[in-house]
Scaffold this motif. Structure first.
Motif, short mmCIF file in Angstrom:
data_model
loop_
_atom_site.label_atom_id
_atom_site.label_comp_id
_atom_site.label_asym_id
_atom_site.label_seq_id
_atom_site.Cartn_x
_atom_site.Cartn_y
_atom_site.Cartn_z
N VAL A 107 2.47 -14.40 4.75
CA VAL A 107 1.73 -13.15 4.82
C VAL A 107 0.95 -13.16 6.13
O VAL A 107 0.20 -14.09 6.41
N LEU A 108 1.15 -12.10 6.92
CA LEU A 108 0.45 -11.96 8.19
C LEU A 108 -0.54 -10.81 8.07
O LEU A 108 -0.18 -9.71 7.64
N VAL A 109 -1.79 -11.08 8.44
CA VAL A 109 -2.83 -10.05 8.47
C VAL A 109 -3.23 -9.85 9.92
O VAL A 109 -3.69 -10.78 10.58
N LEU A 110 -3.02 -8.62 10.42
CA LEU A 110 -3.40 -8.28 11.79
C LEU A 110 -4.70 -7.48 11.75
O LEU A 110 -4.82 -6.53 10.97
N TYR A 111 -5.64 -7.84 12.60
CA TYR A 111 -6.92 -7.13 12.69
C TYR A 111 -7.05 -6.48 14.06
O TYR A 111 -6.80 -7.13 15.08
N GLN A 112 -7.46 -5.21 14.07
CA GLN A 112 -7.66 -4.52 15.34
C GLN A 112 -9.10 -4.65 15.84
O GLN A 112 -9.40 -4.32 16.97
N GLY A 113 -9.97 -5.14 15.01
CA GLY A 113 -11.36 -5.27 15.39
C GLY A 113 -12.15 -4.00 15.09
O GLY A 113 -11.59 -2.97 14.72
N GLN A 114 -13.44 -4.10 15.27
CA GLN A 114 -14.31 -2.95 14.98
C GLN A 114 -14.15 -1.86 16.03
O GLN A 114 -14.16 -2.13 17.22
N GLN A 115 -14.01 -0.62 15.55
CA GLN A 115 -13.84 0.54 16.43
C GLN A 115 -14.98 1.54 16.16
O GLN A 115 -15.52 1.57 15.06
N THR A 116 -15.27 2.37 17.13
CA THR A 116 -16.42 3.28 17.03
C THR A 116 -16.10 4.61 16.36
O THR A 116 -16.99 5.44 16.17
N SER A 117 -14.82 4.83 16.01
CA SER A 117 -14.45 6.09 15.35
C SER A 117 -13.16 5.89 14.57
O SER A 117 -12.53 4.83 14.63
N GLY A 118 -12.73 6.94 13.88
CA GLY A 118 -11.45 6.93 13.21
C GLY A 118 -10.33 7.13 14.22
O GLY A 118 -10.57 7.27 15.42
N GLY A 119 -9.11 7.18 13.74
CA GLY A 119 -7.96 7.41 14.61
C GLY A 119 -7.31 6.14 15.13
O GLY A 119 -6.33 6.20 15.86
N LEU A 161 -2.65 -16.02 9.29
CA LEU A 161 -1.37 -16.32 8.69
C LEU A 161 -1.63 -17.05 7.38
O LEU A 161 -2.25 -18.11 7.36
N ILE A 162 -1.16 -16.46 6.28
CA ILE A 162 -1.35 -17.04 4.95
C ILE A 162 -0.02 -17.63 4.51
O ILE A 162 0.99 -16.92 4.45
N GLN A 163 -0.03 -18.93 4.18
CA GLN A 163 1.22 -19.64 3.89
C GLN A 163 1.32 -20.20 2.49
O GLN A 163 2.29 -20.88 2.17
N ASN A 164 0.33 -19.91 1.63
CA ASN A 164 0.42 -20.41 0.25
C ASN A 164 -0.27 -19.44 -0.70
O ASN A 164 -1.08 -18.61 -0.29
N ASN A 165 0.07 -19.56 -1.96
CA ASN A 165 -0.39 -18.62 -2.98
C ASN A 165 -1.90 -18.68 -3.19
O ASN A 165 -2.55 -17.65 -3.39
N GLU A 166 -2.48 -19.87 -3.14
CA GLU A 166 -3.92 -20.01 -3.37
C GLU A 166 -4.72 -19.25 -2.30
O GLU A 166 -5.66 -18.52 -2.62
N SER A 167 -4.35 -19.43 -1.05
CA SER A 167 -5.03 -18.72 0.05
C SER A 167 -4.82 -17.22 -0.06
O SER A 167 -5.72 -16.44 0.23
N TYR A 168 -3.64 -16.83 -0.51
CA TYR A 168 -3.32 -15.41 -0.66
C TYR A 168 -4.20 -14.78 -1.73
O TYR A 168 -4.76 -13.69 -1.54
N ILE A 169 -4.36 -15.45 -2.85
CA ILE A 169 -5.21 -14.92 -3.93
C ILE A 169 -6.66 -14.80 -3.45
O ILE A 169 -7.32 -13.79 -3.69
N GLN A 170 -7.16 -15.82 -2.75
CA GLN A 170 -8.52 -15.75 -2.21
C GLN A 170 -8.67 -14.58 -1.25
O GLN A 170 -9.68 -13.88 -1.26
N PHE A 171 -7.65 -14.36 -0.41
CA PHE A 171 -7.70 -13.27 0.55
C PHE A 171 -7.74 -11.92 -0.18
O PHE A 171 -8.56 -11.06 0.14
N ILE A 172 -6.87 -11.74 -1.17
CA ILE A 172 -6.82 -10.48 -1.91
C ILE A 172 -8.16 -10.20 -2.59
O ILE A 172 -8.68 -9.08 -2.55
N GLU A 173 -8.74 -11.24 -3.19
CA GLU A 173 -10.05 -11.07 -3.84
C GLU A 173 -11.14 -10.70 -2.84
O GLU A 173 -12.07 -9.97 -3.18
N SER A 174 -11.02 -11.16 -1.62
CA SER A 174 -12.04 -10.85 -0.60
C SER A 174 -11.99 -9.40 -0.13
O SER A 174 -12.94 -8.90 0.47
#
Length: 143
Positions: A79-91, A45-58
């Motif tokens: 800004v909410l970033v959801l991660y599904q984790g590493q998967q072994t294929s596409g889809g 969860l990103i709650q400020n502009n500075e963290s958001y800019i760092q995230f976008i640059e990453s």
């Protein structure tokens, strides 16, 4: 009877006109991808502009893709970033199915897509993620 008419009229005309606070339930997905997310499931969860800019640059995106990231008013949205984790294929994919705002407690129901059994997919390791604008709240619950 005529003496009671003004009293009845006064009672009926007085209503509870206290304005109710309208809680924001709008969300918008601003970017999603099968590649580039975290290896582990989770969220940020990103709650400020500075963290958001760092995230976008990453993210290490092409400059042409930066247009997808709108200017965020962090007084009203997070800004909410959801991660599904590493998967072994596409889809695979992740997103938001619904959002509730219950007294400034933001409840996000995520939607995870997985390939159907027997479905042909790409043979590549993926790490799907989703970036969304959500209402600002006091607490966040991911279901």
């Amino acid at each position: 009877m005529i003496k009671f008419f003004p009293i009845i009229f006064l009672m009926l005309s007085c209503s509870n006109n206290i304005p109710k606070e309208t809680l924001d339930i709008a969300f918008s997905v601003i970017y999603n991808s099968e590649m580039g997310g975290n290896e582990n499931k989770g969220y940020v969860l990103i709650q400020n502009n500075e963290s958001y800019i760092q995230f976008i640059e990453s993210l290490k995106l092409d400059e042409s893709q930066y247009a997808n990231f709108l200017k965020v008013d962090f007084k009203k949205k997070d800004v909410l970033v959801l991660y599904q984790g590493q998967q072994t294929s596409g889809g695979y994919a992740i997103g938001i199915e619904s959002l509730k705002n219950e007294n400034k407690i933001i409840i996000v129901k995520k939607k995870e897509i997985i390939p159907k059994k027997g479905e042909i997919t790409t043979s590549v390791i993926t790490s799907p993620y989703c970036i969304a604008l959500i209402p600002k709240g006091n607490k966040l619950i991911i279901e």
